[in-house]
Design a protein around this motif. Sequence first.
Motif, PDB file in Angstrom:
ATOM      1  N   ARG A 246       0.833  -1.209   0.000  1.00 28.71           N
ATOM      2  CA  ARG A 246       0.000   0.000   0.000  1.00 28.71           C
ATOM      3  C   ARG A 246       0.872   1.266   0.000  1.00 28.71           C
ATOM      4  NH1 ARG A 246      -5.195   1.720   1.652  1.00 28.71           N
ATOM      5  NH2 ARG A 246      -5.820  -0.441   2.017  1.00 28.71           N
TER       6      ARG A 246
ATOM      7  N   TRP B 289       2.234   1.949  -3.326  1.00 33.20           N
ATOM      8  CA  TRP B 289       1.192   2.471  -4.219  1.00 33.20           C
ATOM      9  C   TRP B 289       1.051   3.977  -4.021  1.00 33.20           C
ATOM     10  CZ3 TRP B 289      -2.361   0.748  -7.920  1.00 33.20           C
ATOM     11  CH2 TRP B 289      -2.306  -0.622  -8.243  1.00 33.20           C
ATOM     12  N   TRP B 290       1.053   4.413  -2.759  1.00 29.58           N
ATOM     13  CA  TRP B 290       0.939   5.841  -2.476  1.00 29.58           C
ATOM     14  C   TRP B 290       2.100   6.621  -3.077  1.00 29.58           C
ATOM     15  CZ3 TRP B 290      -3.170   8.461  -1.031  1.00 29.58           C
ATOM     16  CH2 TRP B 290      -4.190   7.813  -0.321  1.00 29.58           C
TER      17      TRP B 290
ATOM     18  N   HIS C  81      -3.461  13.064  -6.006  1.00 30.47           N
ATOM     19  CA  HIS C  81      -4.745  13.241  -5.331  1.00 30.47           C
ATOM     20  C   HIS C  81      -4.910  14.687  -4.862  1.00 30.47           C
ATOM     21  CE1 HIS C  81      -7.784  12.932  -2.126  1.00 30.47           C
ATOM     22  NE2 HIS C  81      -8.267  11.939  -2.857  1.00 30.47           N
TER      23      HIS C  81
ATOM     24  N   GLU D 213     -13.250   7.801   1.261  1.00 32.18           N
ATOM     25  CA  GLU D 213     -11.855   7.911   1.655  1.00 32.18           C
ATOM     26  C   GLU D 213     -10.977   7.522   0.463  1.00 32.18           C
ATOM     27  OE1 GLU D 213     -10.262   8.917   4.490  1.00 32.18           O
ATOM     28  OE2 GLU D 213     -12.260   9.648   5.069  1.00 32.18           O
ATOM     29  N   PRO D 214      -9.917   8.284   0.197  1.00 28.72           N
ATOM     30  CA  PRO D 214      -9.082   7.979  -0.973  1.00 28.72           C
ATOM     31  C   PRO D 214      -8.289   6.689  -0.824  1.00 28.72           C
ATOM     32  CG  PRO D 214      -8.082   9.721   0.339  1.00 28.72           C
ATOM     33  CD  PRO D 214      -9.449   9.479   0.920  1.00 28.72           C
ATOM     34  N   GLU D 215      -8.087   6.024  -1.937  1.00 26.73           N
ATOM     35  CA  GLU D 215      -7.220   4.853  -2.016  1.00 26.73           C
ATOM     36  C   GLU D 215      -6.249   5.088  -3.169  1.00 26.73           C
ATOM     37  OE1 GLU D 215      -6.829   2.406  -0.128  1.00 26.73           O
ATOM     38  OE2 GLU D 215      -8.657   2.148   1.053  1.00 26.73           O
ATOM     39  N   PRO D 216      -5.029   4.575  -3.084  1.00 27.99           N
ATOM     40  CA  PRO D 216      -4.047   4.831  -4.142  1.00 27.99           C
ATOM     41  C   PRO D 216      -4.294   4.028  -5.412  1.00 27.99           C
ATOM     42  CG  PRO D 216      -3.079   3.412  -2.482  1.00 27.99           C
ATOM     43  CD  PRO D 216      -4.427   3.818  -1.962  1.00 27.99           C
ATOM     44  N   TRP D 217      -5.357   3.239  -5.418  1.00 28.67           N
ATOM     45  CA  TRP D 217      -5.716   2.469  -6.622  1.00 28.67           C
ATOM     46  C   TRP D 217      -7.138   2.848  -7.063  1.00 28.67           C
ATOM     47  CZ3 TRP D 217      -3.402  -0.495  -2.539  1.00 28.67           C
ATOM     48  CH2 TRP D 217      -4.262  -0.742  -1.451  1.00 28.67           C
ATOM     49  N   GLU D 218      -7.405   4.142  -7.119  1.00 29.63           N
ATOM     50  CA  GLU D 218      -8.738   4.627  -7.510  1.00 29.63           C
ATOM     51  C   GLU D 218      -9.178   4.075  -8.863  1.00 29.63           C
ATOM     52  OE1 GLU D 218     -10.573   5.952  -5.469  1.00 29.63           O
ATOM     53  OE2 GLU D 218      -9.600   7.423  -4.212  1.00 29.63           O
TER      54      GLU D 218
ATOM     55  N   ARG E 122     -11.071   0.944  -8.372  1.00 23.05           N
ATOM     56  CA  ARG E 122     -12.399   1.095  -7.760  1.00 23.05           C
ATOM     57  C   ARG E 122     -13.418   1.583  -8.775  1.00 23.05           C
ATOM     58  NH1 ARG E 122     -12.671   3.733  -1.846  1.00 23.05           N
ATOM     59  NH2 ARG E 122     -11.739   5.599  -2.761  1.00 23.05           N
TER      60      ARG E 122
END
Length: 220
Positions: free
Chosen positions: A102, A105-106, A119, A172-177, A180
Amino acid sequence: MRHAQPEWDRQDIAQVDPGLTAIGHEQARRVADRLATEAFDRVLVSTATRAQETAIPIRALLASTPSLNRDWLHEIHMPGSWQGTPSQEVNRALRDARFRSRDEWWDGMPGGESFHDFHARVTIGLRAELAEIGVERGYDGLWTIPPDAPRLLCVAHAGTNSVVLGDLLGLEPEPWEWERFASDHASVTVLKAKRIADGHIFSLQSFSDVSHLPPDMVTG
């Protein structure tokens, strides 16, 4: 909407800022025909070449609608060193990247824009754009939206659009938008404001709609 199909590799050589393929140009024409029946007050377009080329027929058919280029709508920036690299190497790097932690990814791809920065760029740009037309989010998560707020059309990217969707929907943000909200090329996604309590929320009405494309022209 998402841009049409880009020419990521030209004769097996990677392109960092590609234009459209022949299929992509046809996708752009078809989505423009669809959008021409809609009423928009403003068109916002990513500065990436693939988005600019997708917007050409849209701008022609919506000639009376103000059209503005926006850097904040640009997709996450990939390493500039990838330009001219054999496509096989870039594809291998992208495949391997799926198995990162994770935190990795960020951090984004080495030499490219981090997801943290991406982001922030998109959400800050989005909030500033909306604030100019009187649309603002309160501390309670509800939005203030004036009755005469303009209707916007954004021509952007899978990643950018995913960040915009997540922010407007309060996720909530995720680094794999991208994963999603996986959208097809030249697809249309619709968000509408709805009155709730003493404010508004954004409601997802449709996602990645490609009904304007024949099945053999759907790419993602």
